[in-house]
Design an enzyme around this catalytic site. Structure first.
Site, PDB file in Angstrom:
ATOM      1  N   GLY A   1       0.836  -1.201   0.000  1.00  0.00           N
ATOM      2  CA  GLY A   1       0.000   0.000   0.000  1.00  0.00           C
ATOM      3  C   GLY A   1       0.867   1.246   0.000  1.00  0.00           C
ATOM      4  N   LEU A   2       0.213   2.375  -0.168  1.00  0.00           N
ATOM      5  CA  LEU A   2       0.909   3.662  -0.230  1.00  0.00           C
ATOM      6  C   LEU A   2       1.655   3.967   1.071  1.00  0.00           C
ATOM      7  CD1 LEU A   2      -1.967   5.809  -1.775  1.00  0.00           C
ATOM      8  CD2 LEU A   2       0.194   5.214  -2.923  1.00  0.00           C
ATOM      9  N   SER A   3       2.598   4.868   0.999  1.00  0.00           N
ATOM     10  CA  SER A   3       3.251   5.372   2.216  1.00  0.00           C
ATOM     11  C   SER A   3       2.170   6.034   3.078  1.00  0.00           C
ATOM     12  CB  SER A   3       4.327   6.399   1.818  1.00  0.00           C
ATOM     13  OG  SER A   3       4.920   6.943   2.968  1.00  0.00           O
TER      14      SER A   3
ATOM     15  N   SER B   1       5.922  -1.862  -2.152  1.00  0.00           N
ATOM     16  CA  SER B   1       5.889  -2.842  -3.260  1.00  0.00           C
ATOM     17  C   SER B   1       4.875  -2.414  -4.311  1.00  0.00           C
ATOM     18  CB  SER B   1       5.631  -4.256  -2.738  1.00  0.00           C
ATOM     19  OG  SER B   1       4.624  -4.327  -1.747  1.00  0.00           O
TER      20      SER B   1
HETATM   21  N1  LIG Z   1      10.641   8.238  -3.152  1.00  0.00           N
HETATM   22  C1  LIG Z   1      10.057   7.529  -2.197  1.00  0.00           C
HETATM   23  N2  LIG Z   1       8.931   6.816  -2.485  1.00  0.00           N
HETATM   24  C2  LIG Z   1       8.348   6.094  -1.506  1.00  0.00           C
HETATM   25  N3  LIG Z   1       8.802   5.989  -0.226  1.00  0.00           N
HETATM   26  C3  LIG Z   1       9.938   6.674   0.092  1.00  0.00           C
HETATM   27  C4  LIG Z   1      10.597   7.459  -0.869  1.00  0.00           C
HETATM   28  N4  LIG Z   1      11.681   8.033  -0.276  1.00  0.00           N
HETATM   29  C5  LIG Z   1      11.702   7.602   0.993  1.00  0.00           C
HETATM   30  N5  LIG Z   1      10.657   6.791   1.223  1.00  0.00           N
HETATM   31  C6  LIG Z   1      10.461   6.077   2.512  1.00  0.00           C
HETATM   32  O1  LIG Z   1      10.796   4.730   2.228  1.00  0.00           O
HETATM   33  C7  LIG Z   1       9.736   3.856   2.583  1.00  0.00           C
HETATM   34  C8  LIG Z   1       9.355   2.933   1.411  1.00  0.00           C
HETATM   35  O2  LIG Z   1      10.303   1.920   1.273  1.00  0.00           O
HETATM   36  P1  LIG Z   1       9.874   0.547   0.607  1.00  0.00           P
HETATM   37  O3  LIG Z   1      11.081  -0.321   0.655  1.00  0.00           O
HETATM   38  O4  LIG Z   1       8.638   0.055   1.259  1.00  0.00           O
HETATM   39  O5  LIG Z   1       9.548   0.988  -0.889  1.00  0.00           O
HETATM   40  S1  LIG Z   1       9.365   0.076  -2.184  1.00  0.00           S
HETATM   41  O6  LIG Z   1       8.573  -1.117  -1.801  1.00  0.00           O
HETATM   42  O7  LIG Z   1      10.690  -0.321  -2.662  1.00  0.00           O
HETATM   43  O8  LIG Z   1       8.662   0.918  -3.167  1.00  0.00           O
HETATM   44  C9  LIG Z   1       8.534   4.693   2.897  1.00  0.00           C
HETATM   45  O9  LIG Z   1       8.036   4.122   4.083  1.00  0.00           O
HETATM   46  P2  LIG Z   1       6.494   3.909   4.382  1.00  0.00           P
HETATM   47  O10 LIG Z   1       5.980   5.295   4.612  1.00  0.00           O
HETATM   48  O11 LIG Z   1       6.510   3.095   5.640  1.00  0.00           O
HETATM   49  O12 LIG Z   1       5.820   3.205   3.255  1.00  0.00           O
HETATM   50  C10 LIG Z   1       9.068   6.101   3.076  1.00  0.00           C
HETATM   51  O13 LIG Z   1       9.211   6.383   4.448  1.00  0.00           O
HETATM   52  N1  LIG Z   2      -6.840   1.598  10.445  1.00  0.00           N
HETATM   53  C1  LIG Z   2      -5.574   1.986  10.493  1.00  0.00           C
HETATM   54  N2  LIG Z   2      -4.583   1.114  10.275  1.00  0.00           N
HETATM   55  C2  LIG Z   2      -3.279   1.517  10.295  1.00  0.00           C
HETATM   56  N3  LIG Z   2      -2.881   2.792  10.528  1.00  0.00           N
HETATM   57  C3  LIG Z   2      -3.841   3.711  10.743  1.00  0.00           C
HETATM   58  C4  LIG Z   2      -5.216   3.351  10.722  1.00  0.00           C
HETATM   59  N4  LIG Z   2      -5.940   4.447  10.982  1.00  0.00           N
HETATM   60  C5  LIG Z   2      -5.056   5.455  11.151  1.00  0.00           C
HETATM   61  N5  LIG Z   2      -3.786   5.024  11.024  1.00  0.00           N
HETATM   62  C6  LIG Z   2      -2.584   5.893  11.168  1.00  0.00           C
HETATM   63  O1  LIG Z   2      -1.979   6.020   9.889  1.00  0.00           O
HETATM   64  C7  LIG Z   2      -0.557   6.104  10.002  1.00  0.00           C
HETATM   65  C8  LIG Z   2       0.048   4.974   9.186  1.00  0.00           C
HETATM   66  O2  LIG Z   2       1.465   5.061   9.239  1.00  0.00           O
HETATM   67  P1  LIG Z   2       2.383   3.811   8.935  1.00  0.00           P
HETATM   68  O3  LIG Z   2       1.898   2.626   9.656  1.00  0.00           O
HETATM   69  O4  LIG Z   2       3.795   4.265   9.146  1.00  0.00           O
HETATM   70  O5  LIG Z   2       2.081   3.586   7.371  1.00  0.00           O
HETATM   71  P2  LIG Z   2       3.017   2.923   6.263  1.00  0.00           P
HETATM   72  O6  LIG Z   2       3.896   1.913   6.943  1.00  0.00           O
HETATM   73  O7  LIG Z   2       2.067   2.303   5.275  1.00  0.00           O
HETATM   74  O8  LIG Z   2       3.802   4.061   5.669  1.00  0.00           O
HETATM   75  C9  LIG Z   2      -0.231   5.975  11.488  1.00  0.00           C
HETATM   76  O9  LIG Z   2      -0.064   7.266  12.005  1.00  0.00           O
HETATM   77  C10 LIG Z   2      -1.486   5.302  12.068  1.00  0.00           C
HETATM   78  O10 LIG Z   2      -1.719   5.659  13.413  1.00  0.00           O
END
Ligand SMILES: Nc1ncnc2c1ncn2[C@@H]1O[C@H](COP(=O)(O)OS(=O)(=O)O)[C@@H](OP(=O)(O)O)[C@H]1O
Ligand SMILES: Nc1ncnc2c1ncn2[C@@H]1O[C@H](COP(=O)(O)OP(=O)(O)O)[C@@H](O)[C@H]1O
Length: 199
Positions: free
Chosen positions: A34-36, A108
């Site tokens: 899923g999205l960041s 991913s």
């Molecule tokens: N350009 C860019 N695009 C997306 N994300 C970015 C980028 N730069 C840094 N980050 C940080 O890196 C985390 C994503 O790493 P991943 O290994 O999950 O990415 S991927 O699966 O290879 O696309 C992602 O973490 P999550 O927010 O937990 O998803 C970001 O914190």
């Molecule tokens: N139902 C939910 N499940 C997971 N996170 C949630 C939900 N509702 C709100 N959130 C909030 O959304 C944010 C998600 O961040 P994170 O877990 O780091 O996402 P990711 O790893 O996909 O980047 C956190 O601040 C979390 O508290």
């Protein structure tokens, strides 16, 4: 270039089935995509706590952490993301072989790469869970302030902004983190695992 032709596979004296029997549970991958900001890390950790309480051996592989070590040579180009996911697929396979439940939390973004990871694992060992949350909501959450930076052009190739996210076409399960709380989403995944007799 692959060097596999000069390498011989060694069979383990203790098999995956032996380890599963000793642990008294199955081993498999829960692949969160899923999205960041969609909630992958949060959910992976909540699930880990729940599984731990149920005596299910588990381990979380998280994008941010793995990129500090094993994958610190990789960036966010399409190619590097592909390699990131390939390595995680391989590491997950080793964990599953060890009898462990793996919870992966990686954006991913590409269907092809997730399908490659699925192929690395055995039949029934890969459970793709789409952590669904609209981009607008992820941007409001912005837990690390990265969307703000990406909108200002300070981060390039950011998923959802100037790098694509391909939604799963037929994931094993979907959790809607905008509509449901963290507790509800965790309970839904646990119920899914129970329904499949995985735990
Ligand atoms: N350009 C860019 N695009 C997306 N994300 C970015 C980028 N730069 C840094 N980050 C940080 O890196 C985390 C994503 O790493 P991943 O290994 O999950 O990415 S991927 O699966 O290879 O696309 C992602 O973490 P999550 O927010 O937990 O998803 C970001 O914190
Ligand atoms: N139902 C939910 N499940 C997971 N996170 C949630 C939900 N509702 C709100 N959130 C909030 O959304 C944010 C998600 O961040 P994170 O877990 O780091 O996402 P990711 O790893 O996909 O980047 C956190 O601040 C979390 O508290």
């Amino acid at each position: 270039m692959s060097q596999a032709q000069n390498i011989t596979w060694h069979q383990s004296a203790v098999t995956k089935e032996d380890r599963r029997k000793q642990n008294a549970h199955q081993s498999f991958v829960i692949w969160l995509t899923g999205l960041s900001g969609s909630g992958k890390s949060t959910l992976a950790n909540e699930l880990a706590k729940e599984l731990y309480q149920r005596q299910v051996r588990n381990y979380v592989l998280d994008g941010d952490n793995i990129r500090h070590g094993l994958n610190k040579d990789l960036g966010f180009s399409d190619e590097d993301r592909k390699e990131n996911i390939r390595r995680i697929g391989e590491v997950s396979k080793l964990f599953v072989d060890s009898g462990t439940v793996v919870l992966t939390a990686f954006i991913s973004p590409f269907i092809e790469d997730r399908e490659s990871a699925r192929q690395i694992l055995g039949e029934g060992e890969f459970h793709e869970i789409y952590v669904k949350c609209p981009l607008e909501e992820c941007e409001v959450r912005d837990p690390k302030g990265l969307y703000k930076k990406a909108r200002k052009g300070e981060i390039r190739e950011f998923t959802g902004i100037d790098s694509p996210y391909e939604e799963p076409a037929s994931p094993e399960f979907v959790v809607d983190t905008q509509a449901y709380s963290i507790e509800e989403c965790t309970a839904q995944v646990i119920a899914y695992l129970e329904s499949k007799n995985l735990i």
